[in-house]
Write a protein that holds these residues in place. Structure first.
Motif, PDB file in Angstrom:
ATOM      1  N   TRP A 162       0.834  -1.207   0.000  1.00 52.11           N
ATOM      2  CA  TRP A 162       0.000   0.000   0.000  1.00 52.11           C
ATOM      3  C   TRP A 162       0.870   1.258   0.000  1.00 52.11           C
ATOM      4  CZ3 TRP A 162      -4.533   2.039  -0.892  1.00 52.11           C
ATOM      5  CH2 TRP A 162      -4.802   3.311  -0.403  1.00 52.11           C
ATOM      6  N   ALA A 166      -0.140   2.869  -3.666  1.00 50.15           N
ATOM      7  CA  ALA A 166      -1.482   3.248  -3.207  1.00 50.15           C
ATOM      8  C   ALA A 166      -2.446   3.508  -4.359  1.00 50.15           C
ATOM      9  CB  ALA A 166      -1.401   4.478  -2.300  1.00 50.15           C
ATOM     10  N   ASP A 167      -2.006   4.213  -5.386  1.00 45.25           N
ATOM     11  CA  ASP A 167      -2.911   4.583  -6.478  1.00 45.25           C
ATOM     12  C   ASP A 167      -3.396   3.373  -7.272  1.00 45.25           C
ATOM     13  OD1 ASP A 167      -2.715   7.218  -5.776  1.00 45.25           O
ATOM     14  OD2 ASP A 167      -1.128   7.677  -7.216  1.00 45.25           O
ATOM     15  N   THR A 170      -5.698   0.396  -5.041  1.00 43.90           N
ATOM     16  CA  THR A 170      -6.985   0.679  -4.402  1.00 43.90           C
ATOM     17  C   THR A 170      -8.123  -0.178  -4.944  1.00 43.90           C
ATOM     18  OG1 THR A 170      -6.372   2.949  -3.846  1.00 43.90           O
ATOM     19  CG2 THR A 170      -8.726   2.455  -3.986  1.00 43.90           C
ATOM     20  N   ARG A 171      -8.331  -0.139  -6.261  1.00 48.04           N
ATOM     21  CA  ARG A 171      -9.476  -0.860  -6.816  1.00 48.04           C
ATOM     22  C   ARG A 171      -9.367  -2.379  -6.614  1.00 48.04           C
ATOM     23  NH1 ARG A 171     -12.230   3.230  -9.888  1.00 48.04           N
ATOM     24  NH2 ARG A 171     -14.003   1.828 -10.162  1.00 48.04           N
ATOM     25  N   ILE A 187      -7.285   3.365   2.622  1.00 48.10           N
ATOM     26  CA  ILE A 187      -7.908   3.815   1.374  1.00 48.10           C
ATOM     27  C   ILE A 187      -8.770   5.034   1.631  1.00 48.10           C
ATOM     28  CG2 ILE A 187      -9.614   3.182  -0.393  1.00 48.10           C
ATOM     29  CD1 ILE A 187      -8.533   0.307  -0.202  1.00 48.10           C
ATOM     30  N   ASN A 190      -6.632   8.049   2.106  1.00 50.70           N
ATOM     31  CA  ASN A 190      -6.046   8.464   0.832  1.00 50.70           C
ATOM     32  C   ASN A 190      -7.080   9.218  -0.015  1.00 50.70           C
ATOM     33  OD1 ASN A 190      -3.565   8.235  -0.794  1.00 50.70           O
ATOM     34  ND2 ASN A 190      -4.876   7.154  -2.242  1.00 50.70           N
ATOM     35  N   VAL A 207     -15.241   5.324  -6.367  1.00 53.47           N
ATOM     36  CA  VAL A 207     -14.364   4.521  -5.521  1.00 53.47           C
ATOM     37  C   VAL A 207     -14.874   4.543  -4.074  1.00 53.47           C
ATOM     38  CG1 VAL A 207     -12.008   4.205  -4.672  1.00 53.47           C
ATOM     39  CG2 VAL A 207     -12.395   4.968  -7.015  1.00 53.47           C
ATOM     40  N   LEU A 211     -15.898   1.459  -1.710  1.00 53.32           N
ATOM     41  CA  LEU A 211     -15.372   1.330  -0.355  1.00 53.32           C
ATOM     42  C   LEU A 211     -16.504   1.129   0.646  1.00 53.32           C
ATOM     43  CD1 LEU A 211     -13.105   1.615   1.798  1.00 53.32           C
ATOM     44  CD2 LEU A 211     -13.439   4.097   1.663  1.00 53.32           C
TER      45      LEU A 211
END
Length: 277
Positions: A162, A166-167, A170-171, A187, A190, A207, A211
């Protein structure tokens, strides 16, 4: 196999001993490049200390697959083997974590990606990958990595991943039902930071919806993003879906449910601009 060469390992050991020495190096190199060699010859030649002989072995298309780990572990292999060789053996089933770490130091980005999801990879492999890898993992590779190291079983691995990716992670993490709460919280933080940097205009509300629908989400995650300024009018549909999730979620606090309900009422009363008034 061609009958041109003997199959007996003792014959090869004796013959190569007689051909040892710098003056016979061209002969040993010529032998090492022959595609008709039996496996016993390759095994005997692996003990050669001449780099040109080892190079010839590594480029021989008949080199036995079961001897690949021995060639990787040769003390002079790093001076001989090239990136293509390391990439080509990254799927070999008999590689150890030490072998995979060697791949990380010598393979291309693609070879490193294959090595990190190898069946014998462990935390040391991932650590070497994070140290050496200079590429950008796509969603498919991240998904494969999640399958190899399930987040709920390898939280230390995923905390490191992570911090590095991170970018792009995420998904895939949101698509994994076993992603633990602490990563969902990362997440959320961020996303909050991204909303703050971009004043909401580049913030990915879809997103946030993914989440909020994750099975391990809770009030702590909702609390990071429920602030009304995060929800912007240009993503009106996503905003309402996110707020409705909070308003009905059993793990949301009463205060969060009430705040979400209040924002929904504003949206219903004022239309798309209601959330931003």
């Amino acid at each position: 196999m061609s009958g041109k060469y003997p199959q007996d390992s003792g014959w090869w050991e004796a013959t190569l001993f007689r051909l040892s020495g710098e003056e016979n190096q061209p002969i040993r190199q010529l032998i090492a490049g022959s595609p008709a060699l039996p496996p016993t010859a390759f095994e005997a030649l692996l003990h050669d200390k001449d780099l040109d002989v080892l190079l010839e072995l590594s480029q021989n298309p008949a080199f036995p697959r079961h001897l690949v780990p021995q060639l990787l572990r040769h003390p002079d292999s790093r001076d001989v083997l090239d990136e293509d060789f390391y990439d080509g053996v990254a799927h070999h089933p008999d590689l150890t974590p030490n072998d995979l770490e060697s791949l990380m130091e010598n393979a291309s980005d693609l070879g490193q990606e294959w090595a990190v999801v190898h069946a014998n990879a462990d935390w040391s492999t991932v650590s070497a990958f994070l140290r050496e890898y200079r590429g950008t993992l796509d969603g498919y590779r991240m998904g494969t990595l999640i399958e190899r190291f399930p987040p709920h079983e390898h939280s230390k691995v995923w905390n490191e991943i992570w911090n590095r990716f991170a970018d792009s992670v995420t998904r895939p993490l949101l698509e994994c039902e076993t992603t633990p709460h602490e990563l969902l919280l990362d997440i959320a933080r961020n996303l909050h930071a991204e909303a703050s940097r971009q004043s909401g205009w580049e913030y990915l509300h879809e997103v946030t919806e993914e989440l909020f629908r994750h099975p391990n989400v809770d009030a702590e995650v909702f609390g990071v993003l429920i602030n009304h300024w995060v929800f912007q009018e240009q993503d009106y549909d996503h905003d309402l879906r996110c707020l409705r999730i909070i308003s009905q979620h059993p793990r949301a606090t009463v205060e969060q449910q009430q705040e979400a309900g209040h924002l929904i009422s504003k949206a219903d009363a004022w239309g798309p601009k209601g959330l931003d008034e």
